[in-house]
Design a protein around this motif. Structure first.
Motif, PDB file in Angstrom:
ATOM      1  N   ILE A  28       0.734  -1.284   0.062  1.00  0.00           N
ATOM      2  CA  ILE A  28       0.203   0.070   0.019  1.00  0.00           C
ATOM      3  C   ILE A  28       0.725   1.232  -0.023  1.00  0.00           C
ATOM      4  CG2 ILE A  28      -1.581   1.320   1.289  1.00  0.00           C
ATOM      5  CD1 ILE A  28      -2.816  -1.469   2.400  1.00  0.00           C
ATOM      6  N   LYS A  29       1.888   1.324   0.860  1.00  0.00           N
ATOM      7  CA  LYS A  29       2.993   2.414   0.999  1.00  0.00           C
ATOM      8  C   LYS A  29       3.532   2.793  -0.319  1.00  0.00           C
ATOM      9  CE  LYS A  29       3.664   1.941   5.728  1.00  0.00           C
ATOM     10  NZ  LYS A  29       4.756   1.713   6.980  1.00  0.00           N
ATOM     11  N   LYS A  30       4.066   1.693  -1.086  1.00  0.00           N
ATOM     12  CA  LYS A  30       4.766   1.680  -2.157  1.00  0.00           C
ATOM     13  C   LYS A  30       3.701   1.974  -3.315  1.00  0.00           C
ATOM     14  CE  LYS A  30       7.348  -1.136  -5.535  1.00  0.00           C
ATOM     15  NZ  LYS A  30       7.749  -2.479  -6.088  1.00  0.00           N
ATOM     16  N   THR A  31       2.652   1.449  -3.344  1.00  0.00           N
ATOM     17  CA  THR A  31       1.939   1.953  -4.459  1.00  0.00           C
ATOM     18  C   THR A  31       1.149   3.447  -4.301  1.00  0.00           C
ATOM     19  OG1 THR A  31       1.149  -0.310  -4.828  1.00  0.00           O
ATOM     20  CG2 THR A  31      -0.224   1.352  -5.802  1.00  0.00           C
ATOM     21  N   TYR A  32       1.078   3.618  -3.049  1.00  0.00           N
ATOM     22  CA  TYR A  32       0.669   5.117  -2.862  1.00  0.00           C
ATOM     23  C   TYR A  32       1.772   6.180  -3.498  1.00  0.00           C
ATOM     24  CZ  TYR A  32      -0.821   9.343   0.019  1.00  0.00           C
ATOM     25  OH  TYR A  32      -1.257  10.488   0.231  1.00  0.00           O
ATOM     26  N   LYS A  33       2.863   5.855  -2.785  1.00  0.00           N
ATOM     27  CA  LYS A  33       4.233   6.501  -3.307  1.00  0.00           C
ATOM     28  C   LYS A  33       4.065   6.817  -4.810  1.00  0.00           C
ATOM     29  CE  LYS A  33       7.041   6.189   0.704  1.00  0.00           C
ATOM     30  NZ  LYS A  33       8.170   5.646   1.428  1.00  0.00           N
ATOM     31  N   GLU A  34       4.045   5.595  -5.597  1.00  0.00           N
ATOM     32  CA  GLU A  34       4.153   5.752  -6.967  1.00  0.00           C
ATOM     33  C   GLU A  34       2.827   6.709  -7.602  1.00  0.00           C
ATOM     34  OE1 GLU A  34       3.697   1.507  -8.220  1.00  0.00           O
ATOM     35  OE2 GLU A  34       5.879   1.086  -7.372  1.00  0.00           O
ATOM     36  N   PHE A  35       1.724   6.603  -7.027  1.00  0.00           N
ATOM     37  CA  PHE A  35       0.873   7.355  -7.230  1.00  0.00           C
ATOM     38  C   PHE A  35       0.970   8.782  -7.232  1.00  0.00           C
ATOM     39  CE2 PHE A  35      -2.110   3.948  -8.089  1.00  0.00           C
ATOM     40  CZ  PHE A  35      -3.143   4.492  -8.917  1.00  0.00           C
ATOM     41  N   ARG A  36       1.471   9.321  -6.058  1.00  0.00           N
ATOM     42  CA  ARG A  36       1.827  10.740  -5.887  1.00  0.00           C
ATOM     43  C   ARG A  36       3.075  11.007  -6.724  1.00  0.00           C
ATOM     44  NH1 ARG A  36      -1.150  13.709  -2.933  1.00  0.00           N
ATOM     45  NH2 ARG A  36       0.674  14.917  -2.495  1.00  0.00           N
ATOM     46  N   LYS A  37       3.855  10.180  -6.929  1.00  0.00           N
ATOM     47  CA  LYS A  37       5.118  10.684  -7.667  1.00  0.00           C
ATOM     48  C   LYS A  37       4.555  11.030  -9.432  1.00  0.00           C
ATOM     49  CE  LYS A  37       8.873   8.679  -5.400  1.00  0.00           C
ATOM     50  NZ  LYS A  37       9.974   7.796  -5.458  1.00  0.00           N
ATOM     51  N   ASN A  38       3.439  10.257  -9.589  1.00  0.00           N
ATOM     52  CA  ASN A  38       3.071  10.270 -11.134  1.00  0.00           C
ATOM     53  C   ASN A  38       1.859  11.224 -11.191  1.00  0.00           C
ATOM     54  OD1 ASN A  38       2.208   9.991 -13.647  1.00  0.00           O
ATOM     55  ND2 ASN A  38       2.443   7.721 -13.823  1.00  0.00           N
ATOM     56  N   LYS A  40       0.054  12.555 -13.299  1.00  0.00           N
ATOM     57  CA  LYS A  40      -1.073  12.248 -14.249  1.00  0.00           C
ATOM     58  C   LYS A  40      -2.085  11.412 -13.491  1.00  0.00           C
ATOM     59  CE  LYS A  40       0.033   8.608 -17.500  1.00  0.00           C
ATOM     60  NZ  LYS A  40       0.491   8.105 -18.974  1.00  0.00           N
ATOM     61  N   TYR A  41      -1.583  10.586 -12.611  1.00  0.00           N
ATOM     62  CA  TYR A  41      -2.498   9.443 -11.895  1.00  0.00           C
ATOM     63  C   TYR A  41      -3.010  10.261 -10.595  1.00  0.00           C
ATOM     64  CZ  TYR A  41      -0.866   6.239 -15.432  1.00  0.00           C
ATOM     65  OH  TYR A  41      -0.988   5.470 -16.516  1.00  0.00           O
ATOM     66  N   ALA A  42      -2.365  11.053 -10.085  1.00  0.00           N
ATOM     67  CA  ALA A  42      -2.696  11.501  -8.700  1.00  0.00           C
ATOM     68  C   ALA A  42      -4.076  11.843  -8.496  1.00  0.00           C
ATOM     69  CB  ALA A  42      -1.747  12.432  -8.279  1.00  0.00           C
ATOM     70  N   HIS A  43      -4.556  12.584  -9.512  1.00  0.00           N
ATOM     71  CA  HIS A  43      -5.879  13.360  -9.588  1.00  0.00           C
ATOM     72  C   HIS A  43      -6.825  12.823 -10.618  1.00  0.00           C
ATOM     73  CE1 HIS A  43      -5.253  15.130  -5.751  1.00  0.00           C
ATOM     74  NE2 HIS A  43      -3.949  15.697  -6.470  1.00  0.00           N
ATOM     75  N   ALA A  44      -6.504  11.679 -11.531  1.00  0.00           N
ATOM     76  CA  ALA A  44      -7.028  11.350 -12.600  1.00  0.00           C
ATOM     77  C   ALA A  44      -8.763  11.156 -12.309  1.00  0.00           C
ATOM     78  CB  ALA A  44      -6.386  10.189 -13.269  1.00  0.00           C
ATOM     79  N   ASP A  45      -8.811  10.248 -11.376  1.00  0.00           N
ATOM     80  CA  ASP A  45     -10.224  10.123 -11.171  1.00  0.00           C
ATOM     81  C   ASP A  45     -10.590   9.907  -9.618  1.00  0.00           C
ATOM     82  OD1 ASP A  45      -9.503   7.493 -10.327  1.00  0.00           O
ATOM     83  OD2 ASP A  45     -10.126   6.891 -12.490  1.00  0.00           O
ATOM     84  N   GLY A  46      -9.416  10.094  -8.788  1.00  0.00           N
ATOM     85  CA  GLY A  46      -9.745  10.103  -7.396  1.00  0.00           C
ATOM     86  C   GLY A  46      -9.575   8.880  -6.925  1.00  0.00           C
ATOM     87  N   ALA A  47     -10.600   8.074  -7.387  1.00  0.00           N
ATOM     88  CA  ALA A  47     -10.603   6.825  -6.590  1.00  0.00           C
ATOM     89  C   ALA A  47      -9.518   5.899  -6.447  1.00  0.00           C
ATOM     90  CB  ALA A  47     -11.801   5.935  -7.420  1.00  0.00           C
ATOM     91  N   GLY A  48      -8.377   5.790  -7.355  1.00  0.00           N
ATOM     92  CA  GLY A  48      -7.346   5.079  -7.069  1.00  0.00           C
ATOM     93  C   GLY A  48      -6.709   5.680  -5.944  1.00  0.00           C
ATOM     94  N   ILE A  49      -5.986   6.775  -5.744  1.00  0.00           N
ATOM     95  CA  ILE A  49      -5.147   7.254  -4.753  1.00  0.00           C
ATOM     96  C   ILE A  49      -6.138   7.418  -3.348  1.00  0.00           C
ATOM     97  CG2 ILE A  49      -5.450   9.826  -5.054  1.00  0.00           C
ATOM     98  CD1 ILE A  49      -2.220   9.795  -4.435  1.00  0.00           C
ATOM     99  N   GLY A  50      -7.497   7.725  -3.554  1.00  0.00           N
ATOM    100  CA  GLY A  50      -8.294   7.696  -2.507  1.00  0.00           C
ATOM    101  C   GLY A  50      -8.486   6.288  -1.823  1.00  0.00           C
ATOM    102  N   PHE A  51      -8.741   5.198  -2.388  1.00  0.00           N
ATOM    103  CA  PHE A  51      -8.659   3.836  -1.847  1.00  0.00           C
ATOM    104  C   PHE A  51      -7.498   3.721  -1.253  1.00  0.00           C
ATOM    105  CE2 PHE A  51     -12.040   2.864  -5.214  1.00  0.00           C
ATOM    106  CZ  PHE A  51     -13.200   3.271  -4.394  1.00  0.00           C
ATOM    107  N   LEU A  52      -6.119   3.891  -1.613  1.00  0.00           N
ATOM    108  CA  LEU A  52      -5.062   3.679  -1.211  1.00  0.00           C
ATOM    109  C   LEU A  52      -4.988   4.656   0.233  1.00  0.00           C
ATOM    110  CD1 LEU A  52      -2.769   3.959  -4.165  1.00  0.00           C
ATOM    111  CD2 LEU A  52      -3.075   1.908  -2.699  1.00  0.00           C
ATOM    112  N   GLU A  53      -5.398   6.022   0.139  1.00  0.00           N
ATOM    113  CA  GLU A  53      -5.375   6.730   1.317  1.00  0.00           C
ATOM    114  C   GLU A  53      -6.299   5.957   2.697  1.00  0.00           C
ATOM    115  OE1 GLU A  53      -6.588  10.401   0.012  1.00  0.00           O
ATOM    116  OE2 GLU A  53      -4.491  10.919  -0.574  1.00  0.00           O
ATOM    117  N   LEU A  54      -7.376   5.483   2.204  1.00  0.00           N
ATOM    118  CA  LEU A  54      -8.214   4.884   3.093  1.00  0.00           C
ATOM    119  C   LEU A  54      -7.627   3.427   3.704  1.00  0.00           C
ATOM    120  CD1 LEU A  54     -11.635   5.081   1.352  1.00  0.00           C
ATOM    121  CD2 LEU A  54     -10.936   6.417   3.350  1.00  0.00           C
TER     122      LEU A  54
END
Length: 82
Positions: A28-38, A40-54
């Motif tokens: 979860i931590k690794k995938t979250y960091k990858e989303f934050r670094k990239n 274009k995916y960080a706020h593409a549709d919200g759900a991906g990173i939002g689920f990781l934050e939860l």
């Protein structure tokens, strides 16, 4: 939390939650960091990173359900344990 979603998006939502639920804490931590670094995916549709934050905050897997409310819409309910 409860949100309104289209019936056509339920499969995507369910798939994303199941992908997050399959990860351990390090994943979860690794995938979250990858989303934050990239950006274009960080706020593409919200759900991906939002689920990781939860998932980062939860002590158990994300629980979810869908309740039909209209012909093309559903309520999407998320439950986490902190």
């Amino acid at each position: 939390s409860q949100n309104k979603a289209s019936l056509s998006s339920t499969e995507t939502i369910e798939q994303r939650i199941e992908e997050v639920n399959a990860l351990d804490a390090d994943g979860i931590k690794k995938t979250y960091k990858e989303f934050r670094k990239n950006k274009k995916y960080a706020h593409a549709d919200g759900a991906g990173i939002g689920f990781l934050e939860l998932a980062k905050r939860s002590t158990q897997k994300i629980k979810y359900s869908f309740d039909s409310i209209e012909i093309n819409n559903t309520y999407f309910k998320i439950t986490i344990t902190i």
